[in-house]
Design a protein around this motif. Sequence first.
Motif, PDB file in Angstrom:
ATOM      1  N   LEU A   1      54.964 -13.968  11.512  1.00  0.00           N
ATOM      2  CA  LEU A   1      55.755 -12.816  11.923  1.00  0.00           C
ATOM      3  C   LEU A   1      54.964 -11.512  11.960  1.00  0.00           C
ATOM      4  O   LEU A   1      55.359 -10.578  12.653  1.00  0.00           O
ATOM      5  N   ASP A   2      53.881 -11.421  11.207  1.00  0.00           N
ATOM      6  CA  ASP A   2      53.096 -10.186  11.207  1.00  0.00           C
ATOM      7  C   ASP A   2      51.647 -10.493  10.856  1.00  0.00           C
ATOM      8  O   ASP A   2      51.361 -11.437  10.086  1.00  0.00           O
ATOM      9  N   ILE A   3      50.743  -9.703  11.431  1.00  0.00           N
ATOM     10  CA  ILE A   3      49.297  -9.869  11.249  1.00  0.00           C
ATOM     11  C   ILE A   3      48.687  -8.497  11.027  1.00  0.00           C
ATOM     12  O   ILE A   3      49.061  -7.524  11.699  1.00  0.00           O
ATOM     13  N   HIS A   4      47.759  -8.409  10.082  1.00  0.00           N
ATOM     14  CA  HIS A   4      47.091  -7.132   9.799  1.00  0.00           C
ATOM     15  C   HIS A   4      45.596  -7.386   9.616  1.00  0.00           C
ATOM     16  O   HIS A   4      45.183  -8.138   8.731  1.00  0.00           O
ATOM     17  N   TRP A   5      44.772  -6.747  10.472  1.00  0.00           N
ATOM     18  CA  TRP A   5      43.318  -6.881  10.358  1.00  0.00           C
ATOM     19  C   TRP A   5      42.811  -6.021   9.204  1.00  0.00           C
ATOM     20  O   TRP A   5      43.116  -4.837   9.111  1.00  0.00           O
ATOM     21  N   GLU A   6      42.016  -6.636   8.319  1.00  0.00           N
ATOM     22  CA  GLU A   6      41.420  -5.934   7.189  1.00  0.00           C
ATOM     23  C   GLU A   6      40.025  -5.421   7.514  1.00  0.00           C
ATOM     24  O   GLU A   6      39.605  -4.389   7.002  1.00  0.00           O
ATOM     25  N   SER A   7      39.300  -6.151   8.326  1.00  0.00           N
ATOM     26  CA  SER A   7      37.922  -5.826   8.689  1.00  0.00           C
ATOM     27  C   SER A   7      37.630  -6.508  10.015  1.00  0.00           C
ATOM     28  O   SER A   7      38.479  -7.242  10.546  1.00  0.00           O
ATOM     29  N   PRO A   8      36.429  -6.296  10.582  1.00  0.00           N
ATOM     30  CA  PRO A   8      36.113  -7.002  11.841  1.00  0.00           C
ATOM     31  C   PRO A   8      36.154  -8.519  11.723  1.00  0.00           C
ATOM     32  O   PRO A   8      36.257  -9.211  12.745  1.00  0.00           O
ATOM     33  N   HIS A   9      36.095  -9.059  10.500  1.00  0.00           N
ATOM     34  CA  HIS A   9      36.012 -10.509  10.339  1.00  0.00           C
ATOM     35  C   HIS A   9      37.185 -11.112   9.576  1.00  0.00           C
ATOM     36  O   HIS A   9      37.299 -12.347   9.522  1.00  0.00           O
ATOM     37  N   THR A  10      38.038 -10.300   8.972  1.00  0.00           N
ATOM     38  CA  THR A  10      39.119 -10.842   8.147  1.00  0.00           C
ATOM     39  C   THR A  10      40.453 -10.213   8.522  1.00  0.00           C
ATOM     40  O   THR A  10      40.512  -9.046   8.914  1.00  0.00           O
ATOM     41  N   PHE A  11      41.509 -10.991   8.377  1.00  0.00           N
ATOM     42  CA  PHE A  11      42.851 -10.457   8.608  1.00  0.00           C
ATOM     43  C   PHE A  11      43.859 -11.189   7.728  1.00  0.00           C
ATOM     44  O   PHE A  11      43.620 -12.307   7.252  1.00  0.00           O
ATOM     45  N   LEU A  12      44.997 -10.536   7.531  1.00  0.00           N
ATOM     46  CA  LEU A  12      46.105 -11.099   6.766  1.00  0.00           C
ATOM     47  C   LEU A  12      47.186 -11.590   7.721  1.00  0.00           C
ATOM     48  O   LEU A  12      47.439 -10.967   8.748  1.00  0.00           O
ATOM     49  N   SER A  13      47.822 -12.686   7.376  1.00  0.00           N
ATOM     50  CA  SER A  13      48.962 -13.175   8.151  1.00  0.00           C
ATOM     51  C   SER A  13      50.090 -13.541   7.204  1.00  0.00           C
ATOM     52  O   SER A  13      49.851 -13.901   6.040  1.00  0.00           O
ATOM     53  N   THR A  14      51.307 -13.459   7.707  1.00  0.00           N
ATOM     54  CA  THR A  14      52.457 -13.819   6.893  1.00  0.00           C
ATOM     55  C   THR A  14      53.629 -14.173   7.793  1.00  0.00           C
ATOM     56  O   THR A  14      53.636 -13.858   8.987  1.00  0.00           O
ATOM     57  N   GLY A  15      54.624 -14.836   7.223  1.00  0.00           N
ATOM     58  CA  GLY A  15      55.754 -15.255   8.038  1.00  0.00           C
ATOM     59  C   GLY A  15      56.769 -16.059   7.270  1.00  0.00           C
ATOM     60  O   GLY A  15      57.067 -15.797   6.102  1.00  0.00           O
ATOM     61  N   TYR A  16      57.275 -17.111   7.919  1.00  0.00           N
ATOM     62  CA  TYR A  16      58.410 -17.859   7.392  1.00  0.00           C
ATOM     63  C   TYR A  16      58.059 -18.756   6.207  1.00  0.00           C
ATOM     64  O   TYR A  16      58.961 -19.226   5.511  1.00  0.00           O
ATOM     65  N   ASP A  17      56.796 -19.066   5.983  1.00  0.00           N
ATOM     66  CA  ASP A  17      56.460 -20.008   4.913  1.00  0.00           C
ATOM     67  C   ASP A  17      56.255 -19.345   3.559  1.00  0.00           C
ATOM     68  O   ASP A  17      55.816 -19.990   2.602  1.00  0.00           O
ATOM     69  N   ALA A  18      56.567 -18.033   3.448  1.00  0.00           N
ATOM     70  CA  ALA A  18      56.554 -17.307   2.164  1.00  0.00           C
ATOM     71  C   ALA A  18      55.149 -17.104   1.603  1.00  0.00           C
ATOM     72  O   ALA A  18      55.002 -16.764   0.426  1.00  0.00           O
ATOM     73  N   PHE A  19      54.122 -17.264   2.418  1.00  0.00           N
ATOM     74  CA  PHE A  19      52.748 -17.057   1.962  1.00  0.00           C
ATOM     75  C   PHE A  19      52.122 -15.856   2.675  1.00  0.00           C
ATOM     76  O   PHE A  19      52.398 -15.599   3.851  1.00  0.00           O
ATOM     77  N   ILE A  20      51.276 -15.143   1.952  1.00  0.00           N
ATOM     78  CA  ILE A  20      50.319 -14.210   2.549  1.00  0.00           C
ATOM     79  C   ILE A  20      48.981 -14.937   2.565  1.00  0.00           C
ATOM     80  O   ILE A  20      48.553 -15.464   1.529  1.00  0.00           O
ATOM     81  N   ARG A  21      48.341 -14.953   3.721  1.00  0.00           N
ATOM     82  CA  ARG A  21      47.058 -15.647   3.815  1.00  0.00           C
ATOM     83  C   ARG A  21      45.980 -14.693   4.337  1.00  0.00           C
ATOM     84  O   ARG A  21      46.219 -13.932   5.271  1.00  0.00           O
ATOM     85  N   LEU A  22      44.814 -14.766   3.724  1.00  0.00           N
ATOM     86  CA  LEU A  22      43.648 -14.013   4.162  1.00  0.00           C
ATOM     87  C   LEU A  22      42.715 -14.971   4.888  1.00  0.00           C
ATOM     88  O   LEU A  22      42.270 -15.969   4.321  1.00  0.00           O
ATOM     89  N   TRP A  23      42.405 -14.627   6.160  1.00  0.00           N
ATOM     90  CA  TRP A  23      41.586 -15.485   7.005  1.00  0.00           C
ATOM     91  C   TRP A  23      40.244 -14.828   7.283  1.00  0.00           C
ATOM     92  O   TRP A  23      40.156 -13.614   7.415  1.00  0.00           O
ATOM     93  N   ASP A  24      39.219 -15.655   7.398  1.00  0.00           N
ATOM     94  CA  ASP A  24      37.882 -15.195   7.776  1.00  0.00           C
ATOM     95  C   ASP A  24      37.498 -15.933   9.059  1.00  0.00           C
ATOM     96  O   ASP A  24      37.359 -17.163   9.055  1.00  0.00           O
ATOM     97  N   ILE A  25      37.341 -15.175  10.161  1.00  0.00           N
ATOM     98  CA  ILE A  25      37.069 -15.823  11.446  1.00  0.00           C
ATOM     99  C   ILE A  25      35.642 -16.362  11.526  1.00  0.00           C
ATOM    100  O   ILE A  25      35.331 -17.169  12.411  1.00  0.00           O
TER     101      ILE A  25
END
Length: 410
Positions: free
Chosen positions: A290-314
């Motif tokens: 449901l929502d995405i927030h970029w933290e840096s050029p290589h990482t971002f946060l995602s969240t939604g219906y599964d009740a988790f916040i996830r930090l991703w590294d591309i």
Amino acid sequence: MSDQRACAENAGENLLLENLPTDVLLLIFWYCDDVSLGRLSQQCKRFNDIISDDFLWAKRSRDAIVTNQITNEVQSRSFCSLSLRDKCRISANWKRGRFKEKIYFSHKTRYMPWLSLGSGILWLSKGTCILGYRRRHDGLYAQAPHFTLKGHSDDVCRFVATNDMIISGGRDGTLCGWCQATGQFLFCRRTSHSSDINSVSVSGNIFVSGSRDKTVKIWWYIDAEHRCNLLKTVDVHDRVWSVSCRPQGEMCAVGSAGYHHIPPLHIYDLQQGKEIVGLNGSFRPGAGILDIHWESPHTFLSTGYDAFIRLWDIRTGSNVNSWEDPFDSAIYCIDSDNLHTILCGMAQHGRVQLWDKRQHNSLQMYFMSANHSSPVYSLAFDPCQLFAALDQSLNVMDFSGYKNAAISYM
């Protein structure tokens, strides 16, 4: 005997804490916690002056949650600059849940509002309009909006305020743009999508829109003509809930509904319109992003219906950290200071959850007053204030004061 007693009394006087040299007191105070320093500062003027020294607060303020004001993003939306001591004091208020709450614009009609926060103005969608309200130290000048932006025939779903422009997408499938400084209407693309535009994002002169019609469209904005041309249409084959362009451009993260055996998270190249990064993660069916927030050029946060916040590294295409809501609730929106702080708006009970990325468990939760049944559809914050958009009100929590919590209505 009297001489010995007098010498002992003089020696005792010399050992009093307030008689020690300033550099010695600074060293002693260095080992005190924030609460002890606050109490010591109330003992005498000399202690207060010494404890106000930046030496004692420099390291503490760098590690403070919410109030660090280190990143450019937080500085751009901060109403004021804080002293190092105030950063630590206000950070403690956030962690302990000490705030004064104001409730603005209570109404009977239920909306799904979105908001965007700047240093001097708050933008809030309400039905078919986007309203701009001037900020003040304790909230908003709420008598009348400073800007009223119109152009949609149905409710605004999402908008983004950036690059001196405001770009919005609505349930009417229309893409609209305004000048942020003057409120001047710039362009309107009717029927840009065949269904609701659930999210928009901007990178320079590139706009990205994602829709319920299962497509993501990439647009090129021409300043001189106040016109945007369609560059690419990407078929995601699933309902699109969120899009977010990387601040440095070239890439866009797309969140979809997570059905039809299609992963709910994708990374697309803005020039070619092709998926370029495969993200390794396990999602249950329907775990839409449901929502995405970029933290840096290589990482971002995602969240939604599964009740988790996830930090991703591309760079690795993997989920490098995650935090789970303690009540297993869907998370509608997310905001971050791009350092230690994460704030999430939850789907139930008007709840906002505060996280420190250095810890596994959440730090604090805040419940919006007078509207406990509503989701928090959108939120934004600066070091002193939290803005939460609910279905029938806008709630503002001010953490900068010295007194206990209170509620007022505007």
